[in-house]
Design an enzyme around this catalytic site. Structure first.
Site, PDB file in Angstrom:
ATOM      1  N   GLU A 129       0.853  -1.183   0.000  1.00 30.84           N
ATOM      2  CA  GLU A 129       0.000   0.000   0.000  1.00 30.84           C
ATOM      3  C   GLU A 129       0.897   1.244   0.000  1.00 30.84           C
ATOM      4  OE1 GLU A 129      -2.750   0.446   3.289  1.00 30.84           O
ATOM      5  OE2 GLU A 129      -3.812   2.049   2.271  1.00 30.84           O
ATOM      6  N   ALA A 270       1.503  -0.418  10.812  1.00 26.84           N
ATOM      7  CA  ALA A 270       1.249  -1.808  10.451  1.00 26.84           C
ATOM      8  C   ALA A 270       0.445  -1.835   9.160  1.00 26.84           C
ATOM      9  CB  ALA A 270       0.461  -2.504  11.555  1.00 26.84           C
ATOM     10  N   MET A 271       0.280  -3.037   8.614  1.00 26.97           N
ATOM     11  CA  MET A 271      -0.406  -3.140   7.329  1.00 26.97           C
ATOM     12  C   MET A 271      -1.318  -4.358   7.306  1.00 26.97           C
ATOM     13  SD  MET A 271      -0.927  -1.849   4.425  1.00 26.97           S
ATOM     14  CE  MET A 271      -2.110  -2.604   3.340  1.00 26.97           C
ATOM     15  N   ASN A 273      -2.518  -6.486   5.186  1.00 28.01           N
ATOM     16  CA  ASN A 273      -2.514  -7.474   4.104  1.00 28.01           C
ATOM     17  C   ASN A 273      -3.386  -8.681   4.453  1.00 28.01           C
ATOM     18  OD1 ASN A 273      -0.182  -5.949   3.081  1.00 28.01           O
ATOM     19  ND2 ASN A 273       0.863  -6.935   4.799  1.00 28.01           N
ATOM     20  N   GLU A 306      -5.844  -3.224  12.422  1.00 29.12           N
ATOM     21  CA  GLU A 306      -5.528  -4.055  11.241  1.00 29.12           C
ATOM     22  C   GLU A 306      -6.533  -5.196  11.108  1.00 29.12           C
ATOM     23  OE1 GLU A 306      -3.546  -2.493   9.429  1.00 29.12           O
ATOM     24  OE2 GLU A 306      -2.697  -1.237  11.005  1.00 29.12           O
ATOM     25  N   HIS A 309      -9.787  -4.009   9.633  1.00 26.06           N
ATOM     26  CA  HIS A 309      -9.687  -3.760   8.192  1.00 26.06           C
ATOM     27  C   HIS A 309     -10.136  -4.971   7.368  1.00 26.06           C
ATOM     28  CE1 HIS A 309      -8.123   0.152   7.286  1.00 26.06           C
ATOM     29  NE2 HIS A 309      -6.964   0.011   7.880  1.00 26.06           N
TER      30      HIS A 309
HETATM   31  N1  0A1 Z   1      -3.208   0.810   5.793  1.00 24.10           N
HETATM   32  C1  0A1 Z   1      -2.324   0.867   6.900  1.00 24.10           C
HETATM   33  C2  0A1 Z   1      -1.353   1.983   6.881  1.00 24.10           C
HETATM   34  C3  0A1 Z   1      -0.247   1.943   5.911  1.00 24.10           C
HETATM   35  C4  0A1 Z   1      -0.270   2.780   4.834  1.00 24.10           C
HETATM   36  C5  0A1 Z   1       0.808   2.875   3.982  1.00 24.10           C
HETATM   37  C6  0A1 Z   1       1.893   2.104   4.258  1.00 24.10           C
HETATM   38  O1  0A1 Z   1       3.006   2.211   3.473  1.00 24.10           O
HETATM   39  C7  0A1 Z   1       3.095   3.262   2.624  1.00 24.10           C
HETATM   40  C8  0A1 Z   1       1.934   1.243   5.325  1.00 24.10           C
HETATM   41  C9  0A1 Z   1       0.836   1.155   6.153  1.00 24.10           C
HETATM   42  C10 0A1 Z   1      -3.145   1.129   8.139  1.00 24.10           C
HETATM   43  O2  0A1 Z   1      -4.040   1.967   8.099  1.00 24.10           O
HETATM   44  O3  0A1 Z   1      -2.882   0.533   9.144  1.00 24.10           O
HETATM   45 ZN    ZN Z   2      -5.801   1.581   8.532  1.00 23.91          ZN
END
Ligand code: 0A1
Ligand code: ZN
Length: 883
Positions: A129, A270-271, A273, A306, A309
């Site tokens: 992301e 964090a992410m 995935n 996370e 999500h």
């Molecule tokens: N979606 C993740 C946050 C996130 C966004 C970008 C990243 O790299 C550019 C990494 C993580 C969240 O909201 O937790």
């Molecule tokens: Zn998020």
């Protein structure tokens, strides 16, 4: 080299994808410096696309292309074109599915930007992301292209004994030359930003969770071997999150396996995935001696975020990146409510609002102000902002306030059911809430498109004859970039009335049934609400629970605030009264400083503190908040022209005066709770530690030998990081002669624990001591400091520039110049993190002329650097736009 004229992307230009991907088969032969990727895409023309073009344009950056084939026919170099950002393939089939095969290589070790596939110590991991997948292989890297993924990982058995990707493990085997392979399949269609792979020497803890429908889910947390004893809290947090989402939103987990991997090098928190979250170690690892109570709480919050999500983000994702708040605003709201349920609702709300008001309000009032759904960007990574996340969550919270909890659940049920498996917009979310509740959100939608923090000006009038109390509310919002004029917003205002004796007064408004608390809806620019049947002038408790992200301007005397502090039944507004009272007193002292007067503390504050200290409190964390003074950056946000020295001086004076006058009470509380320290992690124990350490902070302001002894004793004998850290923070900020010794012994004790060493850097970066700038400069040369690790950068450079207002904004500009040099050094190493560091300079308009010109100079120096990344360029150049 920077693109001389970086391109701006506009929401209004959105068009559906020309091609779709049905599924993808990926295989990786993993190697630190040369990983081979083979991708097999099953594709077709999008029936919804009107384009007649038969060229297929795939995104790809920094890739070494080896081969392209369509339907097994290798293409020669005349049949495709490569540019820095794309691969264009001529004449792909228009009326049937076709298969594109691509072979390419990448170099994870050279990838210090930490986007795509990269190396974190010895492990390989991905971050896709927002647009990182295109750094792995050529693809339609946009969130509205969703497909199923099958991934095969091949690697050396010693270097990469663990090979992970999304979904379920479907097969594995051995190969020659000490290699092995594992195949993964994710049955849920997803955009490529949710793809992940991890390979390395990892250990894992395992547990399981039985869902509400009785399915057993296997849970695994992977970390480096030395951290295996720090995963239990994260696992418990995951199970709590899973149960909470079932109970609160009726959402059940879908795959049979949920994996979390902690990595030391990570750009964000964090992410999410699918099935394989990748986490910054900071939000996984905790042991009582290495992590503080607030670390424990944040870990639970981020694990929840996370996990949530999986529904709000993964199963239902964003149509395009302008819709980021669709998943982030909603998910932050969900994690806030989760934490509130797990800990203290009052404390969580106050902490969130404090952060919003100091940091998001500043963003909203500055040159980078944007709506929660932005309408243009140069670099999407720059839009993971407090506005999109935190204000986005406030907007979702207002929807809940307006439709009620039951209505909100009805709306979210419909949203999850209707859009499952799709990529949608913020407007789809709002429309679903409208439809489920038969309500009109036409005007409310402006919150998505209008930037800036609204201001509510309040006037009140009590009419003795009519027994009425009128409240007139006028809303306005200052112009923001590209939005000179604002339209009135639909603002929910929760309100209560108190009688002169402190009891709750009945509210009689228009044809509403009499009640004790009411939600009024402001829609016009100016509206008057007349409350009836009031025998005496009531005291108004407005915007309870901070029911809307606005600034309120209302005349309130210190006496009225003291009254609210004693009697308001709303926990948020009770705290707000204390906070406003101390803010007003500090501002008064700042005026005295300017006029060269002797300083004297208003006795009302001491009396109020005394009253608070005499009461008995169940929630000691809440009491700690009542006894804490507003932060320097909050006070700065309230000033026309920020005067960092006066803020610091006045605030320290208040702290010292309170310490002198309430010394016995602080000492008594400190000793009582210090004796009871049990090292547990329940809410009661956490509250006791918190209040004890607040008292300790006041006591050390006395700078007495006795107080230094107390704090050093706590530092030396602490059994947990909360107590050790609290003591060291106070020591570092004081004139204690043993300061350097304590800092050094802490370093020696913890030098092998990266996250604890981050704290050690931060403490010194935030110190108000006179030598703190030199210390920070010296620390950039410390062997443990490295620009390639984002946590380290944030712990020193970020903390100094964003949390040490006094020294970063030194009048000679040394702080600005230092930051500019660090950003320039970081720019090519990690553009994303470098760009976030620019925020220390963006608020230049808020300072005096001298500082303004020094800050602008620093920004210009950054922009004029050759090879400036578009991430840094966008923030620095937008910051300099006058107006
Ligand atoms: N979606 C993740 C946050 C996130 C966004 C970008 C990243 O790299 C550019 C990494 C993580 C969240 O909201 O937790
Ligand atoms: Zn998020």
């Amino acid at each position: 080299m920077r693109d001389a004229n970086p391109q701006t992307i506009y929401l209004k230009d959105y068009t559906v994808p020309e091609y779709l991907i049905e599924n993808v088969e990926l295989s990786f032969i993993l190697d630190e410096e040369k990983t081979r990727v083979v991708s097999k895409l099953t594709m077709l023309k999008n029936p919804l696309s009107h384009s007649q073009d038969s060229t297929l344009i795939l995104h790809g950056e920094g890739l070494e292309l080896i081969r392209v084939a369509i339907d097994e026919q290798p293409l020669n170099e005349t049949q495709y074109q490569q540019s820095n950002e794309c691969l264009n393939i001529d004449s792909v089939p228009q009326d049937k599915t076709f298969i594109v095969e691509i072979g390419n290589t990448i170099n994870p070790k050279a990838n210090t930007a930490l986007e795509g596939l990269y190396l974190s110590s010895t492990m390989l991991c991905t971050q896709c992301e927002a647009e990182g997948f295109r750094k792995i292989t050529y693809f339609l890297d946009r969130p509205d292209v969703m497909c199923s993924f099958k991934t095969t990982l091949i690697g050396d058995k010693d270097k990469y004994p663990v090979l992970l990707s999304n979904g379920n493990k479907i097969a594995e085997g051995e190969l020659q030359n000490n290699r092995h392979w594992v195949a993964w399949e994710d049955p849920f269609k997803k955009p490529c930003y949710l793809f992940a792979l991890v390979a390395g020497q990892l250990e894992c803890i395992e547990d399981s969770f039985t869902t509400m429908s009785g399915r057993d889910i296997s849970l695994q947390i992977f970390v480096e071997q030395s951290d295996i004893d720090k995963c239990d809290h994260a696992m418990q947090s995951l199970k709590n999150s899973m149960r909470w989402d079932e109970q609160t939103y009726g959402r059940e987990y879908d795959l049979d396996l949920y994996m979390i991997v902690a990595v030391g090098h990570f750009n964000m928190g964090a992410m999410e995935n699918k099935g394989l979250n990748v986490f910054n170690t900071k939000f996984v690892l905790a042991r009582p001696d290495t992590a503080t109570d607030s670390d424990y709480e944040h870990i639970e919050g981020v694990i929840g975020h996370e996990y949530f999500h999986n529904w709000s983000g993964n199963r239902i994702t964003c149509r395009d990146w302008f819709q980021l708040s669709l998943k982030e605003g909603f998910t932050v709201f969900r994690d806030q409510e989760f934490t509130a349920d797990q800990t203290s609702k009052a404390v969580k709300r106050i902490e969130d609002v404090k952060m919003l008001r100091t940091r998001q309000f500043a963003e909203d009032a500055g040159p980078l102000s944007h709506p929660i759904r932005p309408d243009s960007y140069i670099e999407i990574n720059n839009f993971y902002t407090l506005t999109v996340y935190e204000k986005g969550a406030e907007v979702v919270r207002m929807i809940q306030t307006l439709v009620g909890k039951t209505g909100f659940r009805k709306g979210s049920d419909l949203y999850f059911q209707r859009y499952d498996g799709q990529a949608v917009t913020c407007d789809d979310f709002v429309s679903t809430m409208e439809e489920a509740n038969d309500i009109d959100f036409e005007q409310f939608r402006r919150w998505y498109s209008q930037a800036g923090t609204p201001v509510l000006e309040i006037e009140q009038e009590y009419n003795q004859q009519l027994k009425t109390h009128s409240i007139t509310i006028r809303q306005s919002c200052a112009p923001t970039p590209r939005q000179p004029a604002k339209q009135p917003l639909h603002i929910p205002i929760q309100l209560g009335l108190l009688a002169a004796d402190g009891s709750v007064a009945d509210i009689c408004l228009d044809d509403h049934a009499p009640c004790k608390e009411i939600l009024i809806e402001l829609k016009e620019q100016q509206q008057t609400f007349v409350f009836e049947k009031l025998e005496e002038r009531p005291v108004v408790s407005l915007l309870r629970g901070f029911s809307a992200p606005v600034n309120v301007k209302m005349q309130q005397s210190l006496e009225e605030l003291a009254f609210l502090l004693s009697h308001d039944t709303d926990t948020f507004n009770r705290w707000e009264a204390a906070h406003k009272m101390s803010s007003q007193i500090i501002f008064g002292l700042m005026d005295d400083i300017k006029q060269g007067k002797d300083l004297e503390l208003n006795p009302l504050l001491v009396q109020s503190y005394q009253t608070i200290l005499q009461q008995s409190w169940d929630d000691l964390s809440y009491l700690s908040l009542l006894l804490s003074l507003p932060a320097e950056n909050y006070l700065a946000g309230q000033m026309e022209v920020i005067d960092v020295d006066a803020i610091h001086k006045a605030r320290v004076f208040v702290e010292q005066s309170l310490a002198e006058q309430l010394q016995n009470q602080f000492l008594e509380l400190y000793q009582r709770y210090h004796k009871e320290e049990s090292g547990q992690f329940d809410a009661g124990t956490i509250g006791r530690r918190r209040i004890k350490n607040i008292c300790l902070g006041y006591l050390v302001k006395l700078e007495s030998t006795e107080s230094y002894q107390i704090v050093e004793e706590q530092f030396k004998t602490a059994k947990n990081m909360t107590d050790q850290m609290a003591a060291l923070a106070v020591i570092t900020d004081s004139a204690n002669p043993n300061k350097l010794m304590c800092l050094d012994s802490f370093y020696q004790q913890w030098k092998d624990e990266a996250l604890v060493i981050d704290k050690w850097f931060t403490l010194q970066a935030c110190s108000s001591s006179d030598d703190s700038f030199n210390t920070v400069q010296d620390l950039t040369q410390h062997p443990a400091f490295e620009l390639t690790n984002p946590n380290r950068v944030r712990s020193l450079i970020g903390a100094f520039s964003q949390a040490n207002q006094l020294h970063f904004h030194a009048a000679n500009g040394q702080g600005y110049n230092f930051l500019a040099n660090q950003i320039i050094a970081l720019n090519l190493i990690n553009p994303q993190v470098a760009s976030r560091m620019v925020s220390g300079l963006t608020q230049w308009k808020r300072f005096d002329e001298n500082r303004q010109s020094l800050m602008k100079k620093a920004l210009e120096k950054i922009i004029n650097t050759p090879d400036i990344s578009k991430d840094v360029y966008e923030i620095a150049s937008k910051s300099l736009v006058p107006g």
